[in-house]
Enzyme design. Structure first.
Site, PDB file in Angstrom:
ATOM      1  N   ASN A  75      -9.431   0.155   0.385  1.00 18.24           N
ATOM      2  CA  ASN A  75      -8.299  -0.010   1.489  1.00 18.24           C
ATOM      3  C   ASN A  75      -8.213   0.924   2.437  1.00 18.24           C
ATOM      4  O   ASN A  75      -8.564   2.160   2.600  1.00 18.24           O
ATOM      5  CB  ASN A  75      -7.073   0.359   0.507  1.00 18.24           C
ATOM      6  CG  ASN A  75      -5.621  -0.293   1.334  1.00 18.24           C
ATOM      7  OD1 ASN A  75      -5.482  -0.087   2.155  1.00 18.24           O
ATOM      8  ND2 ASN A  75      -4.713  -0.908   0.375  1.00 18.24           N
ATOM      9  N   HIS A 145      -5.577 -10.685  -3.012  1.00 10.53           N
ATOM     10  CA  HIS A 145      -6.491  -9.426  -3.371  1.00 10.53           C
ATOM     11  C   HIS A 145      -5.652  -8.553  -4.243  1.00 10.53           C
ATOM     12  O   HIS A 145      -4.495  -8.626  -4.500  1.00 10.53           O
ATOM     13  CB  HIS A 145      -6.586  -8.511  -2.158  1.00 10.53           C
ATOM     14  CG  HIS A 145      -5.319  -8.183  -1.269  1.00 10.53           C
ATOM     15  ND1 HIS A 145      -4.566  -9.261  -0.524  1.00 10.53           N
ATOM     16  CD2 HIS A 145      -4.754  -7.016  -1.484  1.00 10.53           C
ATOM     17  CE1 HIS A 145      -3.459  -8.641  -0.060  1.00 10.53           C
ATOM     18  NE2 HIS A 145      -3.460  -7.277  -0.430  1.00 10.53           N
ATOM     19  N   HIS A 147      -5.057  -4.762  -5.891  1.00  8.88           N
ATOM     20  CA  HIS A 147      -5.201  -3.531  -5.742  1.00  8.88           C
ATOM     21  C   HIS A 147      -5.455  -2.672  -7.159  1.00  8.88           C
ATOM     22  O   HIS A 147      -5.014  -2.962  -7.909  1.00  8.88           O
ATOM     23  CB  HIS A 147      -3.798  -2.819  -5.129  1.00  8.88           C
ATOM     24  CG  HIS A 147      -3.529  -3.398  -3.830  1.00  8.88           C
ATOM     25  ND1 HIS A 147      -3.702  -2.799  -2.799  1.00  8.88           N
ATOM     26  CD2 HIS A 147      -2.884  -4.699  -3.677  1.00  8.88           C
ATOM     27  CE1 HIS A 147      -3.143  -3.459  -1.865  1.00  8.88           C
ATOM     28  NE2 HIS A 147      -2.797  -4.387  -1.850  1.00  8.88           N
TER      29      HIS A 147
END
Length: 192
Positions: A75, A145, A147
């Site tokens: 990220n 997406h 995490h």
């Protein structure tokens, strides 16, 4: 016990007859209004970072590993050191849009990400999740997406809350290299 400076920084909230305003204190974060309004967000696959990153070399795109259907990327604005995202190559917004093969590889990549981060940095735990839709907090709602945020005991402190600053012990390129070196070679697919 609060100090005089803490008292001065609090904003009084009028009572709502015993409701939430009497229970919760408020932390104002006006810098997040641009995020809420969607300013600077991608408008389609042509400017979607998750569609553009696979076209970059691994170092430039912060790609840790590439699979057949999914890739792992650091990220760019991490919540914690080693904050990875597991992303399908296909530009789809919802978990229900994934094929069985994509779901399977996303799960494998999530497990591998956890193992690698634990091995490299000794993470005590993880926050694993995906925000489905902008109302659920997805920063890029049009491209699914997930995490994988490593956590350590005591990793939350005053710096992000009061100082609006994240303290990361390593630059992203070094973190990417370290994680990529420890990612099992059998799961890497050569770049196109």
């Amino acid at each position: 016990m609060s100090t005089d400076s803490e008292e001065a920084s609090r904003i009084a909230v009028s009572s709502d007859d015993g409701g939430p305003a009497t229970v919760f204190e408020h932390l104002w974060t006006p810098y997040r209004m641009a995020y809420i309004r969607g300013e600077g967000k991608p408008t389609g696959a042509h400017d979607c970072p998750f569609c553009l990153i696979p076209q970059m070399d691994d170092e430039e795109g912060l790609v840790v590993a590439r699979g057949e259907h999914v890739f792992a990327v650091l990220n760019l604005y991490p919540y914690n050191a080693g904050h990875l995202m597991l992303v399908p190559y296909r530009h789809v917004p919802d978990y229900t849009d994934l094929t069985a093969a994509e779901v399977a590889e996303l799960g494998e990549f999530t497990q591998t990400a956890m193992r690698v981060v634990r091995a490299v940095s000794g993470a005590h735990g993880f926050n694993i999740g995906m925000n489905q839709g902008s109302v659920a907090g997805a920063g890029i709602a049009d491209h699914l997406h997930q995490h994988a945020v490593p956590r350590w005991g005591g990793d939350t402190n005053f710096m992000p809350v009061i100082g609006l600053t994240r303290v990361l012990p390593q630059v992203l390129r070094e973190t990417r290299e370290l994680l990529a070196q420890h990612w099992p070679d059998g799961r890497r697919v050569p770049e196109a």
